[in-house]
Design a protein around this motif. Structure first.
Motif, PDB file in Angstrom:
ATOM      1  N   GLY A  22       0.727  -1.271   0.128  1.00  0.00           N
ATOM      2  CA  GLY A  22      -0.191   0.172  -0.004  1.00  0.00           C
ATOM      3  C   GLY A  22       0.927   1.234  -0.117  1.00  0.00           C
ATOM      4  O   GLY A  22       0.451   2.372  -0.059  1.00  0.00           O
ATOM      5  N   ASP A  23       2.057   1.141   0.025  1.00  0.00           N
ATOM      6  CA  ASP A  23       2.923   2.401  -0.319  1.00  0.00           C
ATOM      7  C   ASP A  23       4.003   2.005  -1.102  1.00  0.00           C
ATOM      8  O   ASP A  23       5.187   2.058  -0.910  1.00  0.00           O
ATOM      9  N   PRO A  24       3.660   2.197  -2.414  1.00  0.00           N
ATOM     10  CA  PRO A  24       4.362   2.057  -3.606  1.00  0.00           C
ATOM     11  C   PRO A  24       5.700   2.761  -3.743  1.00  0.00           C
ATOM     12  O   PRO A  24       6.765   2.514  -4.410  1.00  0.00           O
ATOM     13  N   ALA A  25       5.522   4.259  -3.235  1.00  0.00           N
ATOM     14  CA  ALA A  25       6.774   5.036  -2.961  1.00  0.00           C
ATOM     15  C   ALA A  25       7.751   4.620  -1.910  1.00  0.00           C
ATOM     16  O   ALA A  25       8.622   5.566  -1.760  1.00  0.00           O
ATOM     17  N   PHE A  26       7.473   3.813  -1.076  1.00  0.00           N
ATOM     18  CA  PHE A  26       8.160   3.433   0.217  1.00  0.00           C
ATOM     19  C   PHE A  26       9.636   3.113  -0.305  1.00  0.00           C
ATOM     20  O   PHE A  26       9.891   2.346  -1.459  1.00  0.00           O
ATOM     21  N   SER A  27      10.709   3.644   0.214  1.00  0.00           N
ATOM     22  CA  SER A  27      12.037   3.011  -0.165  1.00  0.00           C
ATOM     23  C   SER A  27      13.025   3.378   1.206  1.00  0.00           C
ATOM     24  O   SER A  27      12.778   4.090   2.171  1.00  0.00           O
ATOM     25  N   ALA A  28      14.071   2.744   1.412  1.00  0.00           N
ATOM     26  CA  ALA A  28      14.930   2.667   2.453  1.00  0.00           C
ATOM     27  C   ALA A  28      16.012   1.916   2.134  1.00  0.00           C
ATOM     28  O   ALA A  28      16.346   1.492   1.212  1.00  0.00           O
ATOM     29  N   PHE A  29      17.290   2.623   2.851  1.00  0.00           N
ATOM     30  CA  PHE A  29      18.728   2.145   2.556  1.00  0.00           C
ATOM     31  C   PHE A  29      19.556   2.472   3.834  1.00  0.00           C
ATOM     32  O   PHE A  29      19.176   3.206   4.763  1.00  0.00           O
ATOM     33  N   LEU A  30      20.510   1.624   4.045  1.00  0.00           N
ATOM     34  CA  LEU A  30      21.356   1.727   5.182  1.00  0.00           C
ATOM     35  C   LEU A  30      22.808   1.731   4.472  1.00  0.00           C
ATOM     36  O   LEU A  30      23.033   0.674   3.916  1.00  0.00           O
ATOM     37  N   GLU A  31      23.641   2.479   4.941  1.00  0.00           N
ATOM     38  CA  GLU A  31      25.153   2.347   4.264  1.00  0.00           C
ATOM     39  C   GLU A  31      25.916   2.154   5.462  1.00  0.00           C
ATOM     40  O   GLU A  31      25.995   2.853   6.365  1.00  0.00           O
ATOM     41  N   LEU A  32      26.456   1.105   5.388  1.00  0.00           N
ATOM     42  CA  LEU A  32      27.432   0.479   6.472  1.00  0.00           C
ATOM     43  C   LEU A  32      28.798   0.412   6.347  1.00  0.00           C
ATOM     44  O   LEU A  32      29.236   0.342   5.057  1.00  0.00           O
ATOM     45  N   SER A  33      29.626   0.548   7.244  1.00  0.00           N
ATOM     46  CA  SER A  33      30.940   0.801   7.074  1.00  0.00           C
ATOM     47  C   SER A  33      31.605  -0.710   6.902  1.00  0.00           C
ATOM     48  O   SER A  33      31.073  -1.750   7.125  1.00  0.00           O
ATOM     49  N   ASP A  34      32.986  -0.795   6.334  1.00  0.00           N
ATOM     50  CA  ASP A  34      33.511  -2.194   6.270  1.00  0.00           C
ATOM     51  C   ASP A  34      33.431  -2.866   7.491  1.00  0.00           C
ATOM     52  O   ASP A  34      33.454  -4.260   7.468  1.00  0.00           O
ATOM     53  N   ALA A  35      33.652  -2.273   8.618  1.00  0.00           N
ATOM     54  CA  ALA A  35      33.913  -2.977  10.057  1.00  0.00           C
ATOM     55  C   ALA A  35      32.717  -3.688  10.002  1.00  0.00           C
ATOM     56  O   ALA A  35      32.521  -4.804  10.784  1.00  0.00           O
ATOM     57  N   ALA A  36      31.478  -3.233   9.722  1.00  0.00           N
ATOM     58  CA  ALA A  36      30.342  -3.659  10.142  1.00  0.00           C
ATOM     59  C   ALA A  36      29.830  -4.801   9.285  1.00  0.00           C
ATOM     60  O   ALA A  36      29.536  -5.787   9.735  1.00  0.00           O
ATOM     61  N   VAL A  37      30.298  -4.425   7.872  1.00  0.00           N
ATOM     62  CA  VAL A  37      30.168  -5.768   7.079  1.00  0.00           C
ATOM     63  C   VAL A  37      31.092  -6.958   7.240  1.00  0.00           C
ATOM     64  O   VAL A  37      30.642  -8.040   7.216  1.00  0.00           O
ATOM     65  N   LEU A  38      32.369  -6.683   7.511  1.00  0.00           N
ATOM     66  CA  LEU A  38      33.148  -7.709   7.658  1.00  0.00           C
ATOM     67  C   LEU A  38      33.100  -8.604   8.834  1.00  0.00           C
ATOM     68  O   LEU A  38      33.167  -9.779   8.965  1.00  0.00           O
ATOM     69  N   ALA A  39      32.467  -8.155   9.755  1.00  0.00           N
ATOM     70  CA  ALA A  39      32.291  -8.848  10.968  1.00  0.00           C
ATOM     71  C   ALA A  39      31.115  -9.855  10.796  1.00  0.00           C
ATOM     72  O   ALA A  39      30.945 -10.776  11.592  1.00  0.00           O
ATOM     73  N   GLY A  40      29.989  -9.631   9.921  1.00  0.00           N
ATOM     74  CA  GLY A  40      29.153 -10.728  10.076  1.00  0.00           C
ATOM     75  C   GLY A  40      27.962 -10.668  11.172  1.00  0.00           C
ATOM     76  O   GLY A  40      26.891 -10.265  10.730  1.00  0.00           O
ATOM     77  N   ASP A  41      28.551 -10.499  12.100  1.00  0.00           N
ATOM     78  CA  ASP A  41      27.728 -10.352  13.614  1.00  0.00           C
ATOM     79  C   ASP A  41      28.301  -9.173  14.297  1.00  0.00           C
ATOM     80  O   ASP A  41      29.082  -9.212  14.798  1.00  0.00           O
ATOM     81  N   PHE A  42      27.569  -7.877  14.089  1.00  0.00           N
ATOM     82  CA  PHE A  42      28.430  -6.810  14.614  1.00  0.00           C
ATOM     83  C   PHE A  42      27.669  -6.112  15.757  1.00  0.00           C
ATOM     84  O   PHE A  42      26.490  -5.902  15.486  1.00  0.00           O
TER      85      PHE A  42
END
Length: 191
Positions: free
Chosen positions: A36-56
Motif C-alpha cells: 500500500g506504499d509503492p513510493a516506500f524506499s529505505a537504505f542503510l550504508e554500513l562501513s567495512d567494519a560492520a560488514v566484515l564482522a558478519g555479526d556486529f
C-alpha cells in the motif's frame, strides 16, 4: 600499456565506490505495491567494519548514512539523524547501542536492534513521522511500521528486507582491466 594508464584504470573504480569503504543495503518490498506504499524506499550504508564482522555490535559510526521515504499521506523522509535523536518514549540511546546482524553471505541484514533496550531501531521525526523496524516471520524478513507522529496511530505495515547492493559489472570490469594492465606492465619491465 603505459604503467601510468594502468594505475589510472585501477584508481577509477576506487574513486567511484567499487572500493569497499562502505556497503549499501536497499530495502526490497515483498510485493510490487509495498503493501500500500509503492513510493516506500529505505537504505542503510554500513562501513567495512560492520560488514566484515558478519555479526556486529557497535556504535552508530558504523552506519555511515541512512534514509527512509514514504508516500503515505503527505509523504515523509527520515535520515540517520532522525534515528539518533530519539523522542519521548522511544530509545534515546540508539547512538551508542546499535546491533546489525548480517546473514552468513553478508547479502542481507537479518537483525537491526537497539542492544541496550533489546528493542528494534526507531526512526523518528516529530514533524514527519516514525518508522519502527520489527522482526518478521523469518530471519531474513522485517515488518516495517509507519506511525503518525502526533496520534501514534498505525498507518501501514510494509513487509520486506534489506538486501546488499552489488557493484555494477562495469566498475568491476574496469578494476580487473587495470589490475591486468599493471601485471603486464610489471612483466614487461622485468623482461
Amino acid at each position: 600499456m603505459n604503467k601510468k594508464i594502468a594505475l589510472i584504470l585501477v584508481a577509477l573504480p576506487l574513486l567511484f565506490g567499487t572500493a569497499h569503504a562502505s556497503v549499501i543495503y536497499n530495502w526490497v518490498c515483498d510485493n510490487a505495491g509495498c503493501d500500500g506504499d509503492p513510493a516506500f524506499s529505505a537504505f542503510l550504508e554500513l562501513s567495512d567494519a560492520a560488514v566484515l564482522a558478519g555479526d556486529f555490535t557497535g556504535v552508530a559510526g558504523n552506519i555511515l548514512s541512512a534514509g527512509i521515504s514514504s508516500g503515505v499521506g503527505d509523504g515523509f523522509t527520515l535520515s540517520l539523524a532522525d534515528m539518533l535523536t530519539g523522542s519521548p518514549g522511544s530509545n534515546e540511546d540508539d547512538v551508542n547501542n546499535i546491533r546489525i546482524v548480517l546473514n552468513a553471505a553478508g547479502t542481507e541484514i537479518v537483525d537491526l536492534l537497539d542492544i541496550t533496550a533489546g528493542t528494534n531501531i526507531t526512526f523518528f521525526n516529530a514533524s514527519q513521522g516514525r518508522v519502527d523496524f520489527l522482526e518478521g516471520t523469518n530471519s531474513n524478513y522485517f515488518v516495517q511500521l509507519i506511525l503518525d507522529a502526533n496520534t501514534e496511530d498505525l498507518l501501514l505495515s510494509v513487509g520486506g528486507r534489506f538486501v546488499r547492493v552489488v557493484p555494477e559489472p562495469g566498475s568491476l570490469a574496469l578494476l580487473a582491466l587495470g589490475l591486468i594492465s599493471m601485471g603486464f606492465a610489471r612483466r614487461r619491465k622485468n623482461a
